[in-house]
Design an enzyme around this catalytic site. Structure first.
Site, mmCIF file in Angstrom:
data_model
loop_
_atom_site.group_PDB
_atom_site.id
_atom_site.type_symbol
_atom_site.label_atom_id
_atom_site.label_comp_id
_atom_site.label_asym_id
_atom_site.label_seq_id
_atom_site.Cartn_x
_atom_site.Cartn_y
_atom_site.Cartn_z
ATOM 1 N N HIS A 77 62.880 -45.393 67.106
ATOM 2 C CA HIS A 77 61.639 -45.215 67.865
ATOM 3 C C HIS A 77 61.930 -45.162 69.367
ATOM 4 O O HIS A 77 61.433 -44.281 70.071
ATOM 5 C CB HIS A 77 60.651 -46.341 67.552
ATOM 6 C CG HIS A 77 59.419 -46.286 68.409
ATOM 7 N ND1 HIS A 77 58.330 -45.502 68.090
ATOM 8 C CD2 HIS A 77 59.135 -46.867 69.601
ATOM 9 C CE1 HIS A 77 57.423 -45.617 69.046
ATOM 10 N NE2 HIS A 77 57.876 -46.439 69.974
ATOM 11 N N SER A 129 58.598 -39.902 66.608
ATOM 12 C CA SER A 129 59.479 -40.690 65.734
ATOM 13 C C SER A 129 58.887 -40.957 64.351
ATOM 14 O O SER A 129 59.580 -41.497 63.484
ATOM 15 C CB SER A 129 59.863 -42.017 66.410
ATOM 16 O OG SER A 129 58.744 -42.869 66.515
#
Ligand SMILES: [Fe+2]
Length: 247
Positions: free
Chosen positions: A123, A189
């Protein structure tokens, strides 16, 4: 270039032990990247894709942050700085104000390929850091950190700033060549969140600071409303305007 030593964030700084990643952890990274790239090549903002190349991310191995920073630092003065986990707001804003992006070094396991409640290196680095190579976005994010740091005493105003972050840095979209493109890390992400947008599920409104500052959101649900900018200058100006209104 990075704006001096960190004080509030100092206890959270760690080292990335890159040699300690296992083959399995690199394989998880590779699988996550390979799953996202076909969609992103078509639907991510060009600035994201350029940043990905510029900072030297690779499909097959977890990035070594020292290598990323050797490429990123000279471009915009930003660094991806390893931290132990989720940061309290004052430490987080201090780091943004110093052009240091708090970056977790842990990578999720196979049981949570789609979603992790805690941020991980996928992320943070795959999702966030490529945009930090873009000069206007880079300036915006630092300014955002400084404005927010100055509002630490005011919970209500800080919540409004949190919404600006959410609808730009995490879930931002931009119109390019007549299409809605992704640039927020929550969309970049997450395969599920990205697909949700591409399928046209959320309402896409023109970016409007006043609305964004009032727009509530739920972290745990797919997003129902997103705000599209026309250029990254718009979010830079929004941070300036937010400072005037709230500061
Ligand atoms: Fe994030």
């Amino acid at each position: 270039m990075t704006g001096g030593p960190l004080t509030v964030a100092e206890p959270y700084l760690i080292e990335q032990k890159w040699d300690a990643y296992t083959a399995e952890q690199h394989a998880v990274w590779a699988e996550l990247v390979r799953r996202r790239m076909p969609q992103l090549r078509e639907h991510a903002a060009e600035e994201y894709l350029n940043g990905f190349e510029q900072i030297g991310l690779r499909e097959d191995t977890i990035p070594n942050l020292a290598d990323v920073n050797r490429r990123l630092g000279p471009r915009t003065g930003w660094n991806a700085t390893p931290v132990s986990g989720f940061l309290p707001p004052d430490a987080f804003f201090e780091m943004l104000g110093a052009r240091q992006f708090p970056t977790t070094t842990y990578i999720r396991g196979r049981e949570s390929m789609e979603y992790t409640p805690e941020p991980d290196i996928f992320h943070d680095v795959f999702g966030h850091v490529p945009m930090h190579a873009h000069p206007v976005f880079a300036d915006f994010l630092q300014h955002y950190g400084r404005v927010s740091a100055a509002l630490m005493h005011d919970k209500e105003k800080l919540e409004k700033m949190g919404r600006l972050f959410w609808f730009t840095v995490e879930f931002g979209v931009i119109r390019q060549k007549g299409k809605v493109k992704l640039y927020g890390s929550g969309l970049i992400s997450s395969h599920g969140e990205g697909t949700h947008v591409i399928e046209g599920k959320p309402e896409i409104r023109d970016f409007n600071l006043e609305q964004v500052l009032e727009q509530r959101f739920l972290v745990s649900e797919e997003q129902k409303v997103l705000y599209a900018v026309e250029s990254f200058d718009q979010i830079y100006e929004a941070a300036q305007e937010a400072e005037k209104r709230l500061g």
